[in-house]
Design a protein around this motif. Structure first.
Motif, PDB file in Angstrom:
ATOM      1  N   ASP A   8      -1.172  -8.554  -6.254  1.00  0.00           N
ATOM      2  CA  ASP A   8      -0.842  -9.311  -7.469  1.00  0.00           C
ATOM      3  C   ASP A   8      -0.879  -8.447  -8.724  1.00  0.00           C
ATOM      4  O   ASP A   8      -1.411  -8.847  -9.756  1.00  0.00           O
ATOM      5  CB  ASP A   8      -1.798 -10.500  -7.639  1.00  0.00           C
ATOM      6  CG  ASP A   8      -1.647 -11.527  -6.539  1.00  0.00           C
ATOM      7  OD1 ASP A   8      -0.521 -11.664  -6.006  1.00  0.00           O
ATOM      8  OD2 ASP A   8      -2.642 -12.192  -6.212  1.00  0.00           O
ATOM      9  N   GLY A   9      -0.326  -7.239  -8.645  1.00  0.00           N
ATOM     10  CA  GLY A   9      -0.253  -6.356  -9.794  1.00  0.00           C
ATOM     11  C   GLY A   9      -1.531  -5.584 -10.104  1.00  0.00           C
ATOM     12  O   GLY A   9      -1.567  -4.769 -11.017  1.00  0.00           O
ATOM     13  N   ASP A  10      -2.583  -5.808  -9.364  1.00  0.00           N
ATOM     14  CA  ASP A  10      -3.859  -5.101  -9.534  1.00  0.00           C
ATOM     15  C   ASP A  10      -3.905  -3.990  -8.497  1.00  0.00           C
ATOM     16  O   ASP A  10      -3.808  -4.255  -7.297  1.00  0.00           O
ATOM     17  CB  ASP A  10      -5.008  -6.084  -9.341  1.00  0.00           C
ATOM     18  CG  ASP A  10      -6.373  -5.479  -9.634  1.00  0.00           C
ATOM     19  OD1 ASP A  10      -6.444  -4.413 -10.283  1.00  0.00           O
ATOM     20  OD2 ASP A  10      -7.378  -6.078  -9.207  1.00  0.00           O
ATOM     21  N   THR A  11      -4.047  -2.742  -8.941  1.00  0.00           N
ATOM     22  CA  THR A  11      -3.979  -1.595  -8.036  1.00  0.00           C
ATOM     23  C   THR A  11      -5.310  -0.858  -7.958  1.00  0.00           C
ATOM     24  O   THR A  11      -5.938  -0.578  -8.972  1.00  0.00           O
ATOM     25  CB  THR A  11      -2.881  -0.611  -8.491  1.00  0.00           C
ATOM     26  OG1 THR A  11      -1.634  -1.303  -8.497  1.00  0.00           O
ATOM     27  CG2 THR A  11      -2.783   0.582  -7.558  1.00  0.00           C
ATOM     28  N   LEU A  12      -5.702  -0.553  -6.735  1.00  0.00           N
ATOM     29  CA  LEU A  12      -6.863   0.282  -6.447  1.00  0.00           C
ATOM     30  C   LEU A  12      -6.329   1.583  -5.883  1.00  0.00           C
ATOM     31  O   LEU A  12      -5.579   1.569  -4.898  1.00  0.00           O
ATOM     32  CB  LEU A  12      -7.776  -0.386  -5.416  1.00  0.00           C
ATOM     33  CG  LEU A  12      -8.882   0.479  -4.808  1.00  0.00           C
ATOM     34  CD1 LEU A  12      -9.928   0.821  -5.867  1.00  0.00           C
ATOM     35  CD2 LEU A  12      -9.523  -0.237  -3.630  1.00  0.00           C
ATOM     36  N   VAL A  21     -12.549  -5.501  -4.208  1.00  0.00           N
ATOM     37  CA  VAL A  21     -12.718  -6.479  -3.133  1.00  0.00           C
ATOM     38  C   VAL A  21     -13.233  -7.802  -3.696  1.00  0.00           C
ATOM     39  O   VAL A  21     -12.736  -8.872  -3.340  1.00  0.00           O
ATOM     40  CB  VAL A  21     -13.650  -5.936  -2.020  1.00  0.00           C
ATOM     41  CG1 VAL A  21     -14.090  -7.037  -1.075  1.00  0.00           C
ATOM     42  CG2 VAL A  21     -12.948  -4.821  -1.260  1.00  0.00           C
ATOM     43  N   ARG A  22     -14.208  -7.761  -4.600  1.00  0.00           N
ATOM     44  CA  ARG A  22     -14.733  -8.999  -5.194  1.00  0.00           C
ATOM     45  C   ARG A  22     -13.656  -9.755  -5.935  1.00  0.00           C
ATOM     46  O   ARG A  22     -13.601 -10.985  -5.890  1.00  0.00           O
ATOM     47  CB  ARG A  22     -15.913  -8.708  -6.124  1.00  0.00           C
ATOM     48  CG  ARG A  22     -17.212  -8.610  -5.362  1.00  0.00           C
ATOM     49  CD  ARG A  22     -18.445  -8.569  -6.263  1.00  0.00           C
ATOM     50  NE  ARG A  22     -18.677  -7.176  -6.642  1.00  0.00           N
ATOM     51  CZ  ARG A  22     -18.673  -6.718  -7.888  1.00  0.00           C
ATOM     52  NH1 ARG A  22     -18.471  -7.508  -8.900  1.00  0.00           N
ATOM     53  NH2 ARG A  22     -18.883  -5.431  -8.117  1.00  0.00           N
ATOM     54  N   ARG A  23     -12.755  -9.044  -6.639  1.00  0.00           N
ATOM     55  CA  ARG A  23     -11.681  -9.704  -7.376  1.00  0.00           C
ATOM     56  C   ARG A  23     -10.683 -10.393  -6.453  1.00  0.00           C
ATOM     57  O   ARG A  23     -10.055 -11.374  -6.855  1.00  0.00           O
ATOM     58  CB  ARG A  23     -10.929  -8.698  -8.243  1.00  0.00           C
ATOM     59  CG  ARG A  23     -11.617  -8.365  -9.529  1.00  0.00           C
ATOM     60  CD  ARG A  23     -10.673  -7.716 -10.526  1.00  0.00           C
ATOM     61  NE  ARG A  23      -9.986  -6.560 -10.035  1.00  0.00           N
ATOM     62  CZ  ARG A  23     -10.298  -5.293 -10.332  1.00  0.00           C
ATOM     63  NH1 ARG A  23     -11.312  -5.041 -11.110  1.00  0.00           N
ATOM     64  NH2 ARG A  23      -9.585  -4.296  -9.849  1.00  0.00           N
ATOM     65  N   HIS A  24     -10.503  -9.867  -5.246  1.00  0.00           N
ATOM     66  CA  HIS A  24      -9.450 -10.391  -4.367  1.00  0.00           C
ATOM     67  C   HIS A  24      -9.970 -11.066  -3.109  1.00  0.00           C
ATOM     68  O   HIS A  24      -9.174 -11.463  -2.263  1.00  0.00           O
ATOM     69  CB  HIS A  24      -8.486  -9.247  -4.000  1.00  0.00           C
ATOM     70  CG  HIS A  24      -7.789  -8.719  -5.211  1.00  0.00           C
ATOM     71  ND1 HIS A  24      -6.794  -9.416  -5.850  1.00  0.00           N
ATOM     72  CD2 HIS A  24      -7.994  -7.587  -5.935  1.00  0.00           C
ATOM     73  CE1 HIS A  24      -6.401  -8.721  -6.908  1.00  0.00           C
ATOM     74  NE2 HIS A  24      -7.118  -7.618  -6.970  1.00  0.00           N
ATOM     75  N   GLN A  25     -11.259 -11.207  -3.014  1.00  0.00           N
ATOM     76  CA  GLN A  25     -11.861 -11.885  -1.865  1.00  0.00           C
ATOM     77  C   GLN A  25     -11.610 -13.394  -1.984  1.00  0.00           C
ATOM     78  O   GLN A  25     -11.842 -13.973  -3.038  1.00  0.00           O
ATOM     79  CB  GLN A  25     -13.376 -11.599  -1.864  1.00  0.00           C
ATOM     80  CG  GLN A  25     -14.084 -12.056  -0.650  1.00  0.00           C
ATOM     81  CD  GLN A  25     -13.850 -11.149   0.542  1.00  0.00           C
ATOM     82  OE1 GLN A  25     -13.127 -10.177   0.480  1.00  0.00           O
ATOM     83  NE2 GLN A  25     -14.459 -11.475   1.629  1.00  0.00           N
ATOM     84  N   PRO A  26     -11.136 -14.026  -0.919  1.00  0.00           N
ATOM     85  CA  PRO A  26     -10.951 -15.481  -0.963  1.00  0.00           C
ATOM     86  C   PRO A  26     -12.292 -16.178  -1.227  1.00  0.00           C
ATOM     87  O   PRO A  26     -13.331 -15.721  -0.772  1.00  0.00           O
ATOM     88  CB  PRO A  26     -10.438 -15.842   0.428  1.00  0.00           C
ATOM     89  CG  PRO A  26      -9.948 -14.566   1.011  1.00  0.00           C
ATOM     90  CD  PRO A  26     -10.730 -13.463   0.367  1.00  0.00           C
ATOM     91  N   MET A  32       0.850  -1.148   0.000  1.00  0.00           N
ATOM     92  CA  MET A  32       0.000   0.000   0.000  1.00  0.00           C
ATOM     93  C   MET A  32       0.906   1.224   0.000  1.00  0.00           C
ATOM     94  O   MET A  32       1.921   1.244   0.686  1.00  0.00           O
ATOM     95  CB  MET A  32      -0.881  -0.068   1.249  1.00  0.00           C
ATOM     96  CG  MET A  32      -1.355   1.230   1.764  1.00  0.00           C
ATOM     97  SD  MET A  32      -2.342   1.107   3.258  1.00  0.00           S
ATOM     98  CE  MET A  32      -2.799  -0.579   3.322  1.00  0.00           C
ATOM     99  N   VAL A  33       0.527   2.215  -0.808  1.00  0.00           N
ATOM    100  CA  VAL A  33       1.327   3.433  -0.895  1.00  0.00           C
ATOM    101  C   VAL A  33       0.456   4.624  -0.503  1.00  0.00           C
ATOM    102  O   VAL A  33      -0.627   4.822  -1.062  1.00  0.00           O
ATOM    103  CB  VAL A  33       1.888   3.640  -2.323  1.00  0.00           C
ATOM    104  CG1 VAL A  33       2.643   4.963  -2.416  1.00  0.00           C
ATOM    105  CG2 VAL A  33       2.786   2.484  -2.727  1.00  0.00           C
ATOM    106  N   LEU A  34       0.932   5.395   0.441  1.00  0.00           N
ATOM    107  CA  LEU A  34       0.284   6.640   0.843  1.00  0.00           C
ATOM    108  C   LEU A  34       1.014   7.771   0.143  1.00  0.00           C
ATOM    109  O   LEU A  34       2.233   7.891   0.252  1.00  0.00           O
ATOM    110  CB  LEU A  34       0.366   6.830   2.362  1.00  0.00           C
ATOM    111  CG  LEU A  34       0.053   8.235   2.896  1.00  0.00           C
ATOM    112  CD1 LEU A  34      -1.388   8.614   2.598  1.00  0.00           C
ATOM    113  CD2 LEU A  34       0.339   8.298   4.385  1.00  0.00           C
ATOM    114  N   GLU A  35       0.267   8.579  -0.578  1.00  0.00           N
ATOM    115  CA  GLU A  35       0.837   9.763  -1.209  1.00  0.00           C
ATOM    116  C   GLU A  35       0.064  10.978  -0.695  1.00  0.00           C
ATOM    117  O   GLU A  35      -1.024  11.287  -1.181  1.00  0.00           O
ATOM    118  CB  GLU A  35       0.734   9.680  -2.732  1.00  0.00           C
ATOM    119  CG  GLU A  35       1.425  10.826  -3.417  1.00  0.00           C
ATOM    120  CD  GLU A  35       1.386  10.710  -4.936  1.00  0.00           C
ATOM    121  OE1 GLU A  35       1.827  11.674  -5.575  1.00  0.00           O
ATOM    122  OE2 GLU A  35       0.922   9.703  -5.464  1.00  0.00           O
ATOM    123  N   PRO A  36       0.613  11.663   0.311  1.00  0.00           N
ATOM    124  CA  PRO A  36      -0.066  12.850   0.832  1.00  0.00           C
ATOM    125  C   PRO A  36      -0.146  13.959  -0.205  1.00  0.00           C
ATOM    126  O   PRO A  36       0.603  13.977  -1.179  1.00  0.00           O
ATOM    127  CB  PRO A  36       0.829  13.284   2.005  1.00  0.00           C
ATOM    128  CG  PRO A  36       1.612  12.071   2.360  1.00  0.00           C
ATOM    129  CD  PRO A  36       1.820  11.351   1.056  1.00  0.00           C
TER     130      PRO A  36
END
Length: 119
Positions: A91-95, A113-118, A1-5
């Motif tokens: 896995d290379g998918d960024t939100l 979330v649906r794409r990465h939900q177990p 996760m990247v925070l960019e203020p």
């Protein structure tokens, strides 16, 4: 996760924002939240350097924790005002969560979330 203020944020406030987000995430049922030292900024990032903070969130619990992490980031951003961004990559998918409207943000989060939900 990247925070960019927000680019107008001074270095002390950048550090404070990063600590606040990290501390909020640590209150969740995650295994760990650590700062990634010397991480390269994401491609196309502006204001490279001290304006970016990268955190690694480790989770081994069920899918509900993932949803809670995303909701916590969304809530944290909502309390900070416009200009700040948080990008979550799996896995290379960024939100990227930023100044989207609440409806746009909810749709983006739901899809991610649906794409990465177990299963």
């Amino acid at each position: 996760m990247v925070l960019e203020p927000d680019p107008e944020t001074d270095p002390e406030d950048r550090e404070r924002l990063a600590r606040q987000l990290r501390n909020e995430l640590r209150t969740l049922e995650v295994d760990d939240v650590t700062t990634v030292e010397g991480a390269a900024p994401p491609e196309g990032a502006k204001g490279v350097g001290a304006s970016l903070t990268e955190l690694l969130v480790t989770m081994s619990a069920g899918g509900g924790v993932f949803v809670t992490v995303i909701a916590t980031i969304k809530d944290w951003l909502g309390r900070r005002g416009a200009g700040h961004k948080v990008s979550v990559t799996i896995d290379g998918d960024t939100l990227e969560l930023s100044d989207a409207t609440p409806v746009e943000r909810a749709a983006l989060i739901d899809t991610f979330v649906r794409r990465h939900q177990p299963a």
